[in-house]
Scaffold this active site. Structure first.
Site, PDB file in Angstrom:
ATOM      1  N   LEU A 142      32.745  33.098  36.195  1.00  0.00           N
ATOM      2  CA  LEU A 142      34.024  32.976  35.513  1.00  0.00           C
ATOM      3  C   LEU A 142      35.110  33.337  36.519  1.00  0.00           C
ATOM      4  O   LEU A 142      34.905  34.191  37.384  1.00  0.00           O
ATOM      5  CB  LEU A 142      34.106  33.923  34.313  1.00  0.00           C
ATOM      6  CG  LEU A 142      33.113  33.698  33.163  1.00  0.00           C
ATOM      7  CD1 LEU A 142      33.251  34.815  32.132  1.00  0.00           C
ATOM      8  CD2 LEU A 142      33.346  32.345  32.498  1.00  0.00           C
ATOM      9  N   ASP A 143      36.267  32.700  36.399  1.00  0.00           N
ATOM     10  CA  ASP A 143      37.382  33.059  37.260  1.00  0.00           C
ATOM     11  C   ASP A 143      37.733  34.534  37.073  1.00  0.00           C
ATOM     12  O   ASP A 143      37.493  35.115  36.009  1.00  0.00           O
ATOM     13  CB  ASP A 143      38.606  32.208  36.933  1.00  0.00           C
ATOM     14  CG  ASP A 143      38.380  30.730  37.201  1.00  0.00           C
ATOM     15  OD1 ASP A 143      37.506  30.402  38.014  1.00  0.00           O
ATOM     16  OD2 ASP A 143      39.087  29.910  36.574  1.00  0.00           O
ATOM     17  N   LYS A 144      38.350  35.109  38.094  1.00  0.00           N
ATOM     18  CA  LYS A 144      38.734  36.522  38.053  1.00  0.00           C
ATOM     19  C   LYS A 144      39.472  36.867  36.762  1.00  0.00           C
ATOM     20  O   LYS A 144      39.169  37.868  36.111  1.00  0.00           O
ATOM     21  CB  LYS A 144      39.599  36.854  39.268  1.00  0.00           C
ATOM     22  CG  LYS A 144      40.185  38.261  39.252  1.00  0.00           C
ATOM     23  CD  LYS A 144      41.115  38.491  40.424  1.00  0.00           C
ATOM     24  CE  LYS A 144      41.782  39.857  40.347  1.00  0.00           C
ATOM     25  NZ  LYS A 144      42.723  40.100  41.467  1.00  0.00           N
ATOM     26  N   ARG A 241      40.986  24.751  32.860  1.00  0.00           N
ATOM     27  CA  ARG A 241      42.379  24.905  33.289  1.00  0.00           C
ATOM     28  C   ARG A 241      42.939  23.580  33.814  1.00  0.00           C
ATOM     29  O   ARG A 241      44.064  23.195  33.483  1.00  0.00           O
ATOM     30  CB  ARG A 241      42.461  26.002  34.353  1.00  0.00           C
ATOM     31  CG  ARG A 241      41.975  27.352  33.842  1.00  0.00           C
ATOM     32  CD  ARG A 241      41.742  28.339  34.974  1.00  0.00           C
ATOM     33  NE  ARG A 241      42.994  28.679  35.649  1.00  0.00           N
ATOM     34  CZ  ARG A 241      43.041  29.385  36.767  1.00  0.00           C
ATOM     35  NH1 ARG A 241      41.908  29.817  37.343  1.00  0.00           N
ATOM     36  NH2 ARG A 241      44.214  29.673  37.323  1.00  0.00           N
TER      37      ARG A 241
END
Length: 313
Positions: A142-144, A241
């Site tokens: 997962l992205d930060k 996104r």
């Protein structure tokens, strides 16, 4: 708990039809994403990979249906990344897997600028035996600044099984996002994703990119924004996104794919309002169907409540 094998491991992989035409090294990288490209190329160069019994070069083109046999040495224990006492929200754990509810702000893997303080460091502290597994058992990321559910393998066998399930789209992931604008009806975004031609640190819908598909369904509409459920068919970098931005509904707080926008009466969102909400998979050992759900964190919920109040007048 079973420790990593001490001797060389052997594995068989059948090339799926949709990978016809791919180079051997690229196909293996997709089939075994828990291993780095360099490691896979090293196996091929050393003759540890055969295609229908024959050693082939990394550039060998596959037709689909071949049987790849991998007989490679085990992963050496990870001595470069130390375990760190970082709190983990563990949703489920057994001898084969760990399911974590990752907070926003926590980087998954160590890298440039993030040598420590990552989920991987936390996992190595929680379960030191993960040092004997590639990437400490992490098979997806997962992205930060994305919160939510992530599964980790506790054994090499579970890691390979989970990676194959991800490649075969047998791991089901639903996300919640708050996107700008009014999304009136469900839509499927089917658009290839690749590196942005100018802003190289971001991704974009580009011709010749990797196939990507996201199902977007509105759950609550607030006129200026919409709470949506996003279901992934593929798992490209920044996929949700990029796809929401591509249909002109960027995620609230997403500075990379939207624009800064503070609305009076709404709490400021300093990260993308994106949360990995539900995760479903077949257990890599027992085959049992398993499902988990994690509610969004406080900042996400505060934004949702403020939007509900604003919409209700």
């Amino acid at each position: 708990m079973r420790e990593p094998a001490a001797e060389a491991s052997a594995d068989d992989v059948v090339v799926p039809p949709e990978m016809a035409g791919l180079r051997l090294d690229l196909a293996l990288a997709r089939l075994l994403p828990q291993h780095s490209r360099n490691r896979i190329q090293g196996w091929i160069a050393a003759g540890d990979v055969t295609v229908d019994g024959a050693v082939r070069a990394p550039r060998h083109r596959l037709a689909g249906g071949e049987r790849l046999r991998i007989a490679a040495p085990p992963v050496e224990p990870d001595t470069t990344h130390a375990g760190e006492a970082i709190a983990l929200a563990i949703v489920y754990e057994d001898d084969a897997i760990i399911v974590v509810d990752k907070p926003a702000g926590l980087v998954v893997h160590p890298g440039a600028g993030n040598r420590g303080g990552t989920l991987q460091n936390a996992l190595l502290h929680h379960a030191p035996s993960l040092a004997g597994i590639a990437r400490a058992g992490i098979v997806h990321r997962l992205d930060k600044d994305t919160s939510g559910l992530l599964v980790v393998a506790r054994t090499p066998e579970s890691q390979t099984a989970l990676a194959r399930a991800l490649a075969a789209r047998d791991v089901h992931r639903d996300y919640l996002a708050i996107a700008w604008g009014d999304i009136e009806r469900a839509v499927t975004v089917d658009a290839p994703i690749g590196r942005h031609p100018v802003a190289r640190t971001t991704m974009a819908v580009v011709e010749g990119g990797r196939a990507a598909r996201t199902h977007v369904a509105p759950r609550e509409r607030y006129a200026i924004a919409t709470l949506v459920k996003c279901t992934l068919e593929t798992g490209r970098t920044h996929q949700i996104r990029v796809h929401l931005a591509a249909i002109r509904h960027p995620i609230v707080g997403d500075a990379a794919y939207g624009r800064a926008r503070d609305v009076p009466g709404l709490p400021a969102m300093r990260r993308q309002a994106l949360h990995a909400w539900r995760l479903a998979l077949d257990h890599p050992v027992t085959g049992a169907q398993m499902r988990w759900q994690a509610e969004p964190p406080d900042d996400f919920m505060a934004l949702q409540r403020a939007l509900q109040e604003r919409a209700n007048g």
